[in-house]
Design a protein around this motif. Structure first.
Motif, PDB file in Angstrom:
ATOM      1  N   UNK A  38       0.827  -1.213   0.000  1.00 41.56           N
ATOM      2  CA  UNK A  38       0.000   0.000   0.000  1.00 41.56           C
ATOM      3  C   UNK A  38       0.859   1.260   0.000  1.00 41.56           C
ATOM      4  N   UNK A  39       1.943   1.254   0.753  1.00 40.09           N
ATOM      5  CA  UNK A  39       2.833   2.424   0.754  1.00 40.09           C
ATOM      6  C   UNK A  39       3.466   2.637  -0.615  1.00 40.09           C
ATOM      7  N   UNK A  45       0.366   7.189  -6.486  1.00 37.14           N
ATOM      8  CA  UNK A  45      -0.923   7.862  -6.650  1.00 37.14           C
ATOM      9  C   UNK A  45      -1.051   9.145  -5.837  1.00 37.14           C
ATOM     10  N   UNK A  46      -0.089   9.454  -4.977  1.00 32.24           N
ATOM     11  CA  UNK A  46      -0.194  10.644  -4.153  1.00 32.24           C
ATOM     12  C   UNK A  46      -0.080  11.949  -4.949  1.00 32.24           C
ATOM     13  N   UNK A 159      -5.162  -2.141  -1.490  1.00 32.66           N
ATOM     14  CA  UNK A 159      -5.970  -1.099  -2.128  1.00 32.66           C
ATOM     15  C   UNK A 159      -6.770  -0.309  -1.093  1.00 32.66           C
ATOM     16  N   UNK A 160      -7.357  -1.017  -0.113  1.00 30.37           N
ATOM     17  CA  UNK A 160      -8.079  -0.305   0.937  1.00 30.37           C
ATOM     18  C   UNK A 160      -7.130   0.586   1.745  1.00 30.37           C
ATOM     19  N   UNK A 165      -4.607   5.881   3.155  1.00 30.60           N
ATOM     20  CA  UNK A 165      -3.379   6.679   3.164  1.00 30.60           C
ATOM     21  C   UNK A 165      -3.546   7.950   2.336  1.00 30.60           C
ATOM     22  N   UNK A 166      -4.189   7.825   1.174  1.00 32.27           N
ATOM     23  CA  UNK A 166      -4.408   8.995   0.336  1.00 32.27           C
ATOM     24  C   UNK A 166      -5.351   9.990   1.003  1.00 32.27           C
TER      25      UNK A 166
END
Length: 360
Positions: A38-39, A45-46, A159-160, A165-166
């Protein structure tokens, strides 16, 4: 001797604590691995989420839109690979049959002179061995199914976690600073911020290297005349994020398609192109790009990948460079904090100083 004994005891204690830490990581790896994935995805995507939030979008809406677009992009990549391959499935199957017949005809002539009876005998022996090892094959199949299921669960969790995080990642460091006492409230958030920037540099460098691989290998396949150039180039880019196995898998697929559709001469040419590009990637592109983006020397990058692969296989190779970069970040910060400030030298004696001393 006392000093040597004290240093040895302290070193053994540190190694023991490190061993216990690694054991705890192994126990909690089923939770930590989705977090790591996820990181890595969040670093990709950030930037668009940050752009949308600067334009006034709510955090939840920006994170939702980017997550959906990311999933659409992944599905589009899968479709881009699957549709042309399925359209050529008939030709591919016929090419495989023709390739097997070609190999059989070649083996039946000089210098091998393998007869049909020998081939049939070999096939019968292989069938007998497969029947004798049905249990092992079943266990391997069940292990493969379990691995696929674990991979799907890891992907869904990642993904969750990426979405959260986003949405809430920008509030993590201030929250962390409020929870910690004393200097830790300043040191740990600063180390986390530097580590985040370093991790982003690693992912962007890996994507750039994968893009170079896809471009050069795609051009080579197009020049040779291999079909399915675009799906093979996309497959090369995607598998570049998985060290060693990804490159081997993409190269094997490209050589197989060249062998089926273009013959063994062009298949050997494709193999040479892939080996050349992979050598350039492993020894030139990747160390140069990652050493600049991560602040590590190219030799350190090569040694980290080798050590990580020996210790933990594919996962170790994938995480070796970012882990080395994070260790360098922590060490650099500790060195900054522990180093003494420079001592300013006394001004040299001169007329101004002599006049000041006389006035006193």
């Amino acid at each position: 001797m006392r000093n040597a004994a004290r240093v040895s005891a302290e070193t053994l204690l540190i190694l023991l604590l490190l061993y216990l830490f690694l054991e705890l990581l192994g126990i909690a790896w089923s939770v930590l691995w989705p977090l790591v994935v996820a990181l890595l995805l969040t670093t990709l995507t950030w930037p668009p989420v940050r752009l949308l939030r600067r334009r006034g979008w709510p955090p939840a809406l920006a994170a939702s839109v980017v997550t959906v677009l990311f999933l659409a992009l992944v599905v589009g990549i899968v479709v881009l690979i699957a549709v042309p391959v399925s359209a050529q499935a008939g030709k591919l199957a016929q090419g495989v049959v023709d390739g097997i017949e070609t190999v059989r005809d070649w083996a039946s002539g000089p210098p091998l002179n393998i007869s049909d009876d020998q081939v049939n005998s070999g096939l019968n022996s292989a069938v007998d061995k497969m029947q004798a090892s049905v249990g092992s094959i079943a266990n391997a199949t069940l292990s493969g199914v379990s691995t696929v299921v674990n991979g799907l669960v890891t992907t869904i969790l990642a993904l969750f976690l990426m979405f959260f995080f986003l949405k809430d990642g920008s509030r993590f460091l201030p929250w962390l600073g409020r929870q910690l006492p004393g200097r830790l409230s300043t040191d740990l958030p600063e180390i986390a911020a530097r580590s985040w920037n370093t991790l982003g540099s690693f992912v962007r460098a890996q994507a750039f290297v994968g893009l170079l691989d896809a471009i050069f290998i795609g051009l080579g396949l197009w020049i040779v005349g291999v079909p399915l150039v675009l799906p093979l180039a996309v497959l090369t880019f995607v598998t570049a994020f998985v060290p060693i196995v990804g490159a081997v898998f993409a190269g094997l697929v490209a050589v197989l398609i060249a062998l089926v559709f273009n013959g063994w001469v062009k298949a050997l040419i494709v193999l040479g192109i892939i080996l050349l590009v992979q050598q350039l990637e492993g020894n030139v592109f990747q160390p140069m790009v990652q050493s600049r983006g991560l602040g590590l020397h190219a030799a350190v990058v090569l040694l980290a990948v080798t050590l990580g692969g020996n210790l933990a296989g594919i996962v170790g190779s994938l995480l070796a460079v970012p882990v080395a970069a994070l260790v360098a970040v922590i060490w650099g910060y500790l060195r900054e904090q522990l180093s003494d400030p420079p001592v300013e030298p006394d001004p040299a004696p001169g007329p101004a100083r002599e006049e000041a001393a006389a006035s006193e």
